[in-house]
Design an enzyme around this catalytic site. Structure first.
Site, PDB file in Angstrom:
ATOM      1  N   HIS A  12       4.273 -55.684  20.370  1.00 54.04           N
ATOM      2  CA  HIS A  12       3.508 -54.809  19.473  1.00 54.04           C
ATOM      3  C   HIS A  12       4.330 -53.708  18.806  1.00 54.04           C
ATOM      4  CE1 HIS A  12       0.137 -56.964  21.052  1.00 54.04           C
ATOM      5  NE2 HIS A  12      -0.745 -56.217  20.414  1.00 54.04           N
ATOM      6  N   ASN A  20       1.413 -54.281  25.473  1.00 57.47           N
ATOM      7  CA  ASN A  20       1.992 -54.032  24.155  1.00 57.47           C
ATOM      8  C   ASN A  20       3.224 -54.885  23.880  1.00 57.47           C
ATOM      9  OD1 ASN A  20       0.621 -51.950  22.485  1.00 57.47           O
ATOM     10  ND2 ASN A  20       0.579 -51.021  24.514  1.00 57.47           N
ATOM     11  N   ARG A  77     -23.759 -38.166  24.718  1.00 56.76           N
ATOM     12  CA  ARG A  77     -22.631 -38.077  25.674  1.00 56.76           C
ATOM     13  C   ARG A  77     -22.381 -39.372  26.459  1.00 56.76           C
ATOM     14  NH1 ARG A  77     -24.814 -32.944  26.584  1.00 56.76           N
ATOM     15  NH2 ARG A  77     -23.645 -31.382  25.398  1.00 56.76           N
ATOM     16  N   GLU A 127      -2.353 -63.270  20.964  1.00 61.17           N
ATOM     17  CA  GLU A 127      -2.582 -62.448  22.164  1.00 61.17           C
ATOM     18  C   GLU A 127      -2.728 -63.330  23.416  1.00 61.17           C
ATOM     19  OE1 GLU A 127      -2.151 -59.293  21.937  1.00 61.17           O
ATOM     20  OE2 GLU A 127      -2.872 -58.567  19.984  1.00 61.17           O
ATOM     21  N   ARG A 174      -0.399 -50.848  32.045  1.00 57.36           N
ATOM     22  CA  ARG A 174      -1.196 -51.313  30.893  1.00 57.36           C
ATOM     23  C   ARG A 174      -0.328 -51.404  29.639  1.00 57.36           C
ATOM     24  NH1 ARG A 174      -7.532 -50.012  29.362  1.00 57.36           N
ATOM     25  NH2 ARG A 174      -7.519 -51.284  27.483  1.00 57.36           N
ATOM     26  N   LYS A 190      -5.514 -59.933  31.240  1.00 57.79           N
ATOM     27  CA  LYS A 190      -5.818 -58.587  30.761  1.00 57.79           C
ATOM     28  C   LYS A 190      -6.631 -57.814  31.806  1.00 57.79           C
ATOM     29  CE  LYS A 190      -7.179 -55.432  27.414  1.00 57.79           C
ATOM     30  NZ  LYS A 190      -7.311 -55.066  26.035  1.00 57.79           N
ATOM     31  N   HIS A 249       3.431 -53.471  15.015  1.00 55.34           N
ATOM     32  CA  HIS A 249       2.757 -52.329  14.384  1.00 55.34           C
ATOM     33  C   HIS A 249       3.562 -51.826  13.185  1.00 55.34           C
ATOM     34  CE1 HIS A 249       0.457 -51.352  18.338  1.00 55.34           C
ATOM     35  NE2 HIS A 249      -0.257 -52.108  17.540  1.00 55.34           N
ATOM     36  N   LYS A 265     -11.334 -49.725  25.886  1.00 54.79           N
ATOM     37  CA  LYS A 265     -10.841 -48.861  24.801  1.00 54.79           C
ATOM     38  C   LYS A 265     -11.780 -49.001  23.606  1.00 54.79           C
ATOM     39  CE  LYS A 265      -5.819 -48.765  25.467  1.00 54.79           C
ATOM     40  NZ  LYS A 265      -4.540 -49.107  24.824  1.00 54.79           N
ATOM     41  N   GLU A 312      -4.041 -46.424  30.976  1.00 52.20           N
ATOM     42  CA  GLU A 312      -2.699 -46.615  30.426  1.00 52.20           C
ATOM     43  C   GLU A 312      -1.717 -45.543  30.862  1.00 52.20           C
ATOM     44  OE1 GLU A 312      -2.800 -48.346  26.562  1.00 52.20           O
ATOM     45  OE2 GLU A 312      -0.691 -47.874  26.183  1.00 52.20           O
TER      46      GLU A 312
HETATM   47  P1  NAD Z   1     -12.790 -58.435  13.029  1.00 46.93           P
HETATM   48  O1  NAD Z   1     -13.774 -57.876  13.960  1.00 46.93           O
HETATM   49  O2  NAD Z   1     -12.623 -57.774  11.722  1.00 46.93           O
HETATM   50  O3  NAD Z   1     -13.133 -59.976  12.775  1.00 46.93           O
HETATM   51  C1  NAD Z   1     -12.311 -60.722  11.915  1.00 46.93           C
HETATM   52  C2  NAD Z   1     -13.104 -61.415  10.810  1.00 46.93           C
HETATM   53  O4  NAD Z   1     -13.806 -62.531  11.348  1.00 46.93           O
HETATM   54  C3  NAD Z   1     -14.157 -60.557  10.135  1.00 46.93           C
HETATM   55  O5  NAD Z   1     -14.108 -60.832   8.762  1.00 46.93           O
HETATM   56  C4  NAD Z   1     -15.467 -61.052  10.725  1.00 46.93           C
HETATM   57  O6  NAD Z   1     -16.548 -60.882   9.842  1.00 46.93           O
HETATM   58  C5  NAD Z   1     -15.172 -62.496  10.961  1.00 46.93           C
HETATM   59  N1  NAD Z   1     -15.902 -63.116  12.071  1.00 46.93           N
HETATM   60  C6  NAD Z   1     -16.076 -62.584  13.288  1.00 46.93           C
HETATM   61  N2  NAD Z   1     -16.659 -63.469  14.095  1.00 46.93           N
HETATM   62  C7  NAD Z   1     -16.891 -64.581  13.357  1.00 46.93           C
HETATM   63  C8  NAD Z   1     -17.460 -65.836  13.646  1.00 46.93           C
HETATM   64  N3  NAD Z   1     -17.872 -66.152  14.871  1.00 46.93           N
HETATM   65  N4  NAD Z   1     -17.551 -66.737  12.633  1.00 46.93           N
HETATM   66  C9  NAD Z   1     -17.084 -66.434  11.402  1.00 46.93           C
HETATM   67  N5  NAD Z   1     -16.515 -65.265  11.078  1.00 46.93           N
HETATM   68  C10 NAD Z   1     -16.410 -64.357  12.062  1.00 46.93           C
HETATM   69  O7  NAD Z   1     -11.337 -58.492  13.680  1.00 46.93           O
HETATM   70  P2  NAD Z   1     -10.762 -58.901  15.111  1.00 46.93           P
HETATM   71  O8  NAD Z   1      -9.498 -59.583  14.808  1.00 46.93           O
HETATM   72  O9  NAD Z   1     -11.759 -59.582  15.956  1.00 46.93           O
HETATM   73  O10 NAD Z   1     -10.465 -57.481  15.773  1.00 46.93           O
HETATM   74  C11 NAD Z   1      -9.517 -56.596  15.236  1.00 46.93           C
HETATM   75  C12 NAD Z   1      -9.823 -55.206  15.698  1.00 46.93           C
HETATM   76  O11 NAD Z   1      -9.760 -55.151  17.110  1.00 46.93           O
HETATM   77  C13 NAD Z   1      -8.845 -54.165  15.187  1.00 46.93           C
HETATM   78  O12 NAD Z   1      -9.560 -53.090  14.634  1.00 46.93           O
HETATM   79  C14 NAD Z   1      -8.098 -53.722  16.431  1.00 46.93           C
HETATM   80  O13 NAD Z   1      -7.692 -52.371  16.367  1.00 46.93           O
HETATM   81  C15 NAD Z   1      -9.115 -53.955  17.501  1.00 46.93           C
HETATM   82  N6  NAD Z   1      -8.545 -54.144  18.847  1.00 46.93           N
HETATM   83  C16 NAD Z   1      -9.030 -53.387  19.866  1.00 46.93           C
HETATM   84  C17 NAD Z   1      -8.553 -53.549  21.130  1.00 46.93           C
HETATM   85  C18 NAD Z   1      -9.131 -52.740  22.269  1.00 46.93           C
HETATM   86  O14 NAD Z   1      -8.612 -52.805  23.374  1.00 46.93           O
HETATM   87  N7  NAD Z   1     -10.187 -52.004  22.038  1.00 46.93           N
HETATM   88  C19 NAD Z   1      -7.565 -54.494  21.403  1.00 46.93           C
HETATM   89  C20 NAD Z   1      -7.103 -55.274  20.359  1.00 46.93           C
HETATM   90  C21 NAD Z   1      -7.600 -55.092  19.078  1.00 46.93           C
HETATM   91 MG    MG Z   2      -2.887 -56.498  19.956  1.00 42.76          MG
END
Ligand code: NAD
Ligand code: MG
Length: 363
Positions: free
Chosen positions: A250, A247, A124, A187, A243, A229, A254, A145, A239
């Site tokens: 976005h 977007n 939990r 971003e 918040r 942010k 999307h 999130k 949100e």
């Molecule tokens: P990711 O975590 O898949 O990383 C992108 C790629 O980079 C991967 O292939 C990873 O292996 C590689 N990588 C990561 N760090 C590295 C490093 N230091 N050196 C070399 N390679 C590296 O993708 P992302 O773009 O970081 O995140 C996307 C995700 O984030 C999505 O799933 C999205 O929904 C989520 N997201 C969440 C929020 C939130 O508020 N929770 C906000 C925006 C996005």
């Molecule tokens: Mg985004």
């Protein structure tokens, strides 16, 4: 001694964000400093690519009598799945982790969202720390999130669960591929457009290419972008209101991502296209002009393509926008800019969107 560069301080939570080069060598010390109550054990949940690069150095920062457990997940969006989620819960159970255990999420947004959701639901809810390793994760690691994907859609299963700390070692970005820089940087620009146009100016003056960013500039870039942010989520954690401004760009992004199939364009590349569209829509709705030409040119030099991909279909994009989480009763809501730095969430007539898609996208 490293002190936090930022502090998120909302109604329900308070946590430090450390930003600096080579923080990974101080992981254990920084985590302990951030926890109000001692951890019974640690488990690092890591993207396997990132683990290959940085895990050893992080584990070395822990004393011999308190080494963390480790579980890795395959790199990529597909890991935000029920399968990986269940496997990680099983790892935690098999290692005997109790409610005072602390999870460390090491990787980009995928790992942060997945490990964060494990933390939100294991027993939990246990504490977790974000160790972002991508530029995009400056966005995803702050704000609480967490979640995974459902076969029927992205991010549909999740929880709000803020971390106990964010430890952002900007040195880990040295190995990030160019296309991932571009994804996260959109971003950064977004944070400028919605809250701080002077930040965009600063970025344009200080960053000519991703490969040549100086250490101090990168740390300042992360600090200023995260600050935007953090200030928004402090005021509206769940949100209910402002918040939604995050977007900006976005709604169309999307739809484009879904239309092309996830992975064809990175999220940020699609957000860049969506922001330009939202700027033009703002001009149409408010009947005034905004100054963003130089920013578009700048983004082009960084390799962004800002036009809507020709293979997108106008009617299908519109239909997808009606399904957007921000839509209500099939009314499309857009984050628009009254002026640069002054966003509003407004219902926009389908016809206005359709006309602009036709004009700008030749769709
Ligand atoms: P990711 O975590 O898949 O990383 C992108 C790629 O980079 C991967 O292939 C990873 O292996 C590689 N990588 C990561 N760090 C590295 C490093 N230091 N050196 C070399 N390679 C590296 O993708 P992302 O773009 O970081 O995140 C996307 C995700 O984030 C999505 O799933 C999205 O929904 C989520 N997201 C969440 C929020 C939130 O508020 N929770 C906000 C925006 C996005
Ligand atoms: Mg985004």
């Amino acid at each position: 001694m490293t002190s936090p560069r930022l502090l998120v301080n909302s109604e329900t939570t308070k946590y430090p964000i450390y930003i600096d080069t080579d923080l990974r060598y101080q992981t254990y010390e920084l985590i302990n400093k951030s926890l109000d109550k001692k951890a019974s054990a640690f488990i690092i949940i890591a993207d396997d690519t990132v683990a290959g690069l940085y895990l050893d150095e992080i584990v070395q920062s822990f004393p011999a009598e308190n080494k963390p457990y480790v579980a890795t997940v395959p790199s990529g969006e597909a890991s935000k799945s029920f399968e990986q989620y269940e496997r990680l819960l099983t790892e935690c159970l098999k290692n005997g982790l109790d409610r005072q255990a602390v999870i460390i999420a090491l990787g980009g947004g995928v790992t942060g969202d997945l490990a964060g959701f494990v933390a939100a639901s294991y027993m939990r809810g246990v504490r977790y720390v974000q160790m972002p390793s991508t530029l995009l994760a400056h966005d995803s690691s702050v704000g609480g999130k967490t979640g995974i994907n459902h076969p029927l859609g992205k991010n549909l299963i999740g929880a709000f669960h803020p971390p106990s700390a964010v430890i952002y070692d900007s040195g880990m970005l040295n190995t990030l591929p160019e296309k991932e820089w571009r994804s996260g940087f959109a971003e950064v620009i977004k944070h400028g457009f919605i809250a701080d146009p002077s930040f965009i100016k600063w970025v344009e003056e200080n960053i000519q290419s991703f490969k040549s960013i100086k250490t101090d500039v990168l740390n300042e870039l992360l600090r200023r972008s995260i600050k935007v942010k953090a200030e928004i989520v402090e005021k509206d954690e769940k949100e209910q209101g402002i918040r939604a401004f995050l977007n900006f760009g976005h709604t169309l992004a999307h739809s484009i991502e879904a239309e092309l199939g996830y992975g064809r364009m990175t999220h940020g590349e699609a957000v860049a296209v969506g922001m330009l569209f939202a700027l033009k829509l703002s001009e149409k709705v408010y009947k005034h002009s905004l100054e963003y030409e130089s920013t578009c040119k700048y983004m082009n030099t960084l390799g962004y393509r800002l036009e809507i991909p020709a293979e997108c279909n106008r009617d299908r994009l519109l239909e997808r926008m009606k399904l957007d989480k921000k839509a209500s009763y099939k009314q499309i809501n857009f984050v628009l800019l009254k002026e640069l730095g002054h966003p509003e969430l407004l219902p926009v007539k389908e016809n206005d969107i359709s006309e602009l898609l036709k004009k700008e996208g030749n769709l």
